[in-house]
Design an enzyme around this catalytic site. Structure first.
Site, PDB file in Angstrom:
ATOM      1  N   TYR A   1      43.876  46.491  44.864  1.00  0.00           N
ATOM      2  CA  TYR A   1      42.890  45.926  43.949  1.00  0.00           C
ATOM      3  C   TYR A   1      42.640  46.901  42.813  1.00  0.00           C
ATOM      4  O   TYR A   1      42.429  48.090  43.046  1.00  0.00           O
ATOM      5  CB  TYR A   1      41.572  45.654  44.688  1.00  0.00           C
ATOM      6  CG  TYR A   1      40.482  45.135  43.780  1.00  0.00           C
ATOM      7  CD1 TYR A   1      40.282  43.768  43.626  1.00  0.00           C
ATOM      8  CD2 TYR A   1      39.685  46.008  43.046  1.00  0.00           C
ATOM      9  CE1 TYR A   1      39.303  43.282  42.768  1.00  0.00           C
ATOM     10  CE2 TYR A   1      38.705  45.535  42.178  1.00  0.00           C
ATOM     11  CZ  TYR A   1      38.523  44.171  42.055  1.00  0.00           C
ATOM     12  OH  TYR A   1      37.562  43.689  41.205  1.00  0.00           O
TER      13      TYR A   1
ATOM     14  N   GLU B   1      40.829  42.013  35.800  1.00  0.00           N
ATOM     15  CA  GLU B   1      41.001  42.257  37.237  1.00  0.00           C
ATOM     16  C   GLU B   1      42.412  41.905  37.672  1.00  0.00           C
ATOM     17  O   GLU B   1      42.922  40.842  37.329  1.00  0.00           O
ATOM     18  CB  GLU B   1      39.993  41.406  38.011  1.00  0.00           C
ATOM     19  CG  GLU B   1      40.020  41.638  39.517  1.00  0.00           C
ATOM     20  CD  GLU B   1      39.084  40.674  40.240  1.00  0.00           C
ATOM     21  OE1 GLU B   1      37.961  41.079  40.562  1.00  0.00           O
ATOM     22  OE2 GLU B   1      39.480  39.512  40.458  1.00  0.00           O
TER      23      GLU B   1
END
Ligand code: GDP
Ligand code: MN
Length: 366
Positions: free
Chosen positions: A96, A180
């Site tokens: 992530y 993201e």
């Protein structure tokens, strides 16, 4: 929020590796695929993986079947109008990585985790680390060093630094609130590939990016219908639908309800209007959202009380099964509005206290 294919195009333009893919809006547009592919619903919302919006297919027939299943389906509250068909990258590990605005520090922040994927929100938050970034200095050597360790990519410092620089340039050049990458994939051959792209651009900066078509965020439901009429509609959890005019009065009304033990189910800021048809439409949308009680709290100024009364009466006349409706009116043309409502059996409270108590009691009864 941009669609994934838009985000990935921007990533590619900035030199970030993304899987090769094709956006399609019809099954026939899928001609040939070499190797396994991911078929992904293009909607401006996350959580697609968990909602069946991301499928794996091998071969044209399977890919077409997946495209056919997704087009027109609802994924994360949106109707799917286009689908991304892209090469399925072989995953060694999912990570992530994001840059967002840290509101408490007032600067951008990098967030990273060595384990990403669809469960990252549920994961132990101690695995998500955060580094502030000075807006003028950007990515520094220590970011690269520490993120390399956090992502468990020891020995790949150069590749991590390169990726961070590129993400940072996307973030800054597009006036982003969020960039993201989840998952950031470490492939079986040791490369870093952005398998997803979530980009949120600050609304107030959109005029600087006229070439970007930003999809509406609210889905296909009542929010979107309200927005198309210039009405703010926000769904919540309770049973009382609040219609007020002005953000301050709307918030104050909900606070008062809450202080009395009531539960707002949705709120709507009517804004300023002199059009009964707009009031009618707002009320109808609120009713359609399934509230047990609707509380209308209007302070008449630009929006006249009688305009609201007329719109409400018009709406009620068209409903066979109207919800319990509590009204509080104050300000311009108040007397006239009160008479109009009374002639139709509705008592409009002059005091907010009384209206709040009435609404909370009715919520408890139903
Ligand atoms: P989201 O749930 O809306 O964030 O959709 P994602 O694009 O993140 O996809 C959900 C999941 O699908 C990811 O966490 C991956 O596990 C998987 N996935 C996405 N792209 C690929 C890919 O190219 N290859 C493989 N093997 N899996 C993928
Ligand atoms: Mn994702």
């Amino acid at each position: 929020m941009l669609l994934e294919d838009q985000g990935k195009r921007l990533f590619r333009d900035h030199g970030i590796r993304v899987p090769n893919g094709l956006t399609v809006t019809a099954v026939e547009q899928v001609h040939e695929v070499s190797g396994p592919v991911m078929v992904k619903a293009l909607v401006p919302a996350g959580g697609r993986g968990k909602g069946g919006g991301v499928r794996r297919a091998s071969g044209v027939a399977e890919a077409r079947a997946a495209v056919a299943a997704l087009l027109g389906a609802m994924v994360s509250g949106h109707t799917v109008r286009s689908v991304l068909v892209e090469e399925a990258v072989t995953i060694a590990r999912e990570m992530y990585l994001s840059i967002s605005i840290d509101r408490s520090l007032g600067v951008p922040a990098l967030i990273a985790s060595g384990s990403g994927g669809v469960d990252v929100e549920a994961a132990d938050s101690s695995r998500l680390r955060r580094w502030p970034v000075h807006p003028f200095l950007g990515i520094r050597e220590f970011h690269v060093r520490e993120l390399t360790a956090a992502l468990e990519l020891e020995g790949r410092q150069r590749a991590v630094g390169d990726l961070l620089e590129k993400l940072w340039s996307v973030f800054v050049s597009l006036d982003c609130e969020l960039v993201e990458v989840n998952p950031l994939i470490l492939t079986a051959t040791g490369e870093l590939v952005a398998a997803d792209a979530k980009i949120v651009i600050n609304d107030d900066s959109l005029f600087r990016h006229p070439d970007l078509e930003v999809p509406e965020p609210g889905g296909d439901g009542i929010e979107a219908a309200a927005r198309s009429e210039g009405i703010v509609f926000v769904p919540l959890e309770g049973d009382i639908g609040v219609i007020a005019n002005g953000a301050g009065l709307t918030m104050a009304t909900m606070d008062s309800l809450s202080a009395r033990g009531g539960h707002t189910g949705a709120f709507m800021d009517l804004g300023g209007t002199d059009d009964p048809a707009r009031v009618r439409r707002a009320f109808e949308l609120m009713v359609a959202s399934g509230q047990k009680v609707v509380l209308i709290n209007i302070f008449g100024a630009m929006t006249k009380c009688d305009t609201v009364a007329q719109g409400l009466l018009n709406a009620l006349s068209g409903l066979s099964n109207p919800p319990v409706t509590v009204v509080r009116l104050r300000g311009a043309n108040e007397e006239r509005a009160r008479e109009m409502l009374l002639a139709n059996g509705i008592v409009a409270h002059p005091e907010l206290e009384d209206a709040i108590r009435d609404a909370v009691d009715r919520e408890a009864e139903t």
